[in-house]
Design an enzyme around this catalytic site. Structure first.
Site, PDB file in Angstrom:
ATOM      1  CB  CYS A  10       3.719   5.364   4.982  1.00 41.26           C
ATOM      2  SG  CYS A  10       4.334   4.405   6.357  1.00 41.26           S
ATOM      3  CG  HIS A  36      -0.349   0.238   2.524  1.00 42.03           C
ATOM      4  ND1 HIS A  36      -1.079   0.488   3.670  1.00 42.03           N
ATOM      5  CD2 HIS A  36       0.956   0.244   2.917  1.00 42.03           C
ATOM      6  CE1 HIS A  36      -0.270   0.636   4.690  1.00 42.03           C
ATOM      7  NE2 HIS A  36       0.960   0.491   4.280  1.00 42.03           N
ATOM      8  CD  GLU A  53       0.944  -0.937   8.782  1.00 39.18           C
ATOM      9  OE1 GLU A  53       0.270  -0.494   7.846  1.00 39.18           O
ATOM     10  OE2 GLU A  53       1.523  -0.206   9.598  1.00 39.18           O
ATOM     11  CG  HIS A 105       0.928 -12.432  -2.585  1.00 40.86           C
ATOM     12  ND1 HIS A 105       0.557 -13.139  -1.471  1.00 40.86           N
ATOM     13  CD2 HIS A 105       2.259 -12.592  -2.713  1.00 40.86           C
ATOM     14  CE1 HIS A 105       1.624 -13.720  -0.955  1.00 40.86           C
ATOM     15  NE2 HIS A 105       2.664 -13.397  -1.677  1.00 40.86           N
TER      16      HIS A 105
HETATM   17 NI    NI Z   1       2.650   0.642   5.498  1.00 45.74          NI
END
Ligand code: NI
Length: 136
Positions: free
Chosen positions: A33, A14, A125, A80
């Site tokens: 990020c 992401h 995460e 994936h």
């Molecule tokens: Ni991340």
């Protein structure tokens, strides 16, 4: 009520990015990020359901069936995959863990068997960060 938790794992990429902001504003808020080439995580999801055990089976949900539902509704759609681009239920939504776990709840809740109620979803995460959502 008895609570049962099923863990599943998936890998996905992401990018945290608000298209209304400049590149500088995005990097200021999201740091690395915001990298335009995305980055990946090995996620774990803990789905906790609750119910009253049936007298004839001793179950309120068959854990094997629950696992199949989680796989069909969530894992097959995200594993994936690029969350920003390839996950239909995340289109137009910044894929933070917070937003992601809330959308996962919306996908899963209507598909649970009768007598099996969603209590919480924990989305891990990294080993240092996870979110939990209780549907409110
Ligand atoms: Ni991340």
């Amino acid at each position: 009520m008895v609570y049962l938790t099923r863990r599943e794992r998936f890998s996905a990429s992401h990018r945290l990015h608000n298209p209304a902001w400049t590149e500088e504003e995005n990097f200021e808020m999201f740091g690395k990020c915001a990298n335009e080439f995305y980055h990946g995580h090995n996620f774990q999801i803990f789905v906790t359901v609750k119910g009253k055990p049936d007298k004839t089976t001793g179950f309120f949900v068959n854990a094997h069936i629950l696992s199949k539902i989680i796989k069909k509704e969530i894992i097959d759609k995200v594993d994936h995959k690029n969350i920003n681009k390839q996950v239909d239920f995340m289109q137009g939504i910044i894929p933070s863990c917070e937003n992601f776990v809330m959308q996962i709840w919306k996908q899963l809740e209507p598909n649970l068997p009768i007598g099996c109620f969603l209590h919480s979803i924990k989305l891990v995460e990294t080993e240092n960060i996870y979110v939990e959502y209780f549907g409110e």
